[in-house]
Motif scaffolding. Sequence first.
Motif, PDB file in Angstrom:
ATOM      1  N   GLN A 159       0.355  -1.573  -0.451  1.00  0.00           N
ATOM      2  CA  GLN A 159      -0.234   0.375   0.100  1.00  0.00           C
ATOM      3  C   GLN A 159       1.098   1.505  -0.009  1.00  0.00           C
ATOM      4  N   GLN A 187      -0.727   1.942   9.937  1.00  0.00           N
ATOM      5  CA  GLN A 187      -1.282   2.404   8.790  1.00  0.00           C
ATOM      6  C   GLN A 187      -0.602   3.384   8.813  1.00  0.00           C
ATOM      7  N   SER A 188       0.667   3.525   8.617  1.00  0.00           N
ATOM      8  CA  SER A 188       1.281   4.784   7.978  1.00  0.00           C
ATOM      9  C   SER A 188       2.862   4.494   7.335  1.00  0.00           C
ATOM     10  N   GLN A 221      -0.281   8.899   6.174  1.00  0.00           N
ATOM     11  CA  GLN A 221      -1.652   8.193   6.715  1.00  0.00           C
ATOM     12  C   GLN A 221      -2.062   7.142   5.563  1.00  0.00           C
ATOM     13  N   ASN A 254      -4.826   5.926   6.474  1.00  0.00           N
ATOM     14  CA  ASN A 254      -6.219   6.388   6.435  1.00  0.00           C
ATOM     15  C   ASN A 254      -6.595   7.405   6.136  1.00  0.00           C
ATOM     16  N   SER A 255      -6.116   8.097   5.324  1.00  0.00           N
ATOM     17  CA  SER A 255      -6.008   9.545   4.855  1.00  0.00           C
ATOM     18  C   SER A 255      -5.481  10.320   3.785  1.00  0.00           C
TER      19      SER A 255
END
Length: 151
Positions: A17, A27-28, A146, A148-149
Motif C-alpha cells: 500500500q 497505518q502509515s 497516513q 487512512n487519509s
Amino acid sequence: MFLLLFFSCLILSTYGQCPNGYHQHEQSCYAVVTFRANWFDAETMCQAAGSHLASIETDAERLYLNQYINFLQGTSYKHYFIGAFNYIDGTYQWTRNQAGLGQIPWNAGEPSNNGGEHCLAMEQDSHSLFADISCYSVQAFVCEIQLNSTT
C-alpha cells in the motif's frame, strides 16, 4: 527542480500500500530522507511526494522509527526533522492537522529555546527523543503518508 521530480517519482511505483521508497508500519508509510534540507523545504519535498513531514504521535511510533532509522543509517545523522512547529508562544502543533502534541518526549536539556528554534526534530542518538532546532538548519527528515487519509 530535480529534487521535486525525484520525490514525485517516489509515488509512481508502489509496493503493497506504500509508494516506492516508503516503508509501512501499522497505518502509515514512512520515507527516511537523508538529503538534508531546511524544515520548510523538507515539508515541500514531502508534499511533492504526496506526504507530509511525519507526525510522531505515540511512543511506540517514535521507537519504531528509531529502530528503522538505526537499521538504515545508524547514527549517521543526529537530527531528523518531523512535522511539528512552535508558533512562537511555546505551543507545538503538528502541521498536517494543527493538532497539539500533548506530552512531548524531550531529550535532556530540551527544549533549549535558543533563539529561533521553532521546529521539532528527533535526535537519533538519543532514541529519537525530541529537540527544538532552527527551522533553517539543514537536516535529514522523515516523510509520512497516513493510509487512512488522503495525504
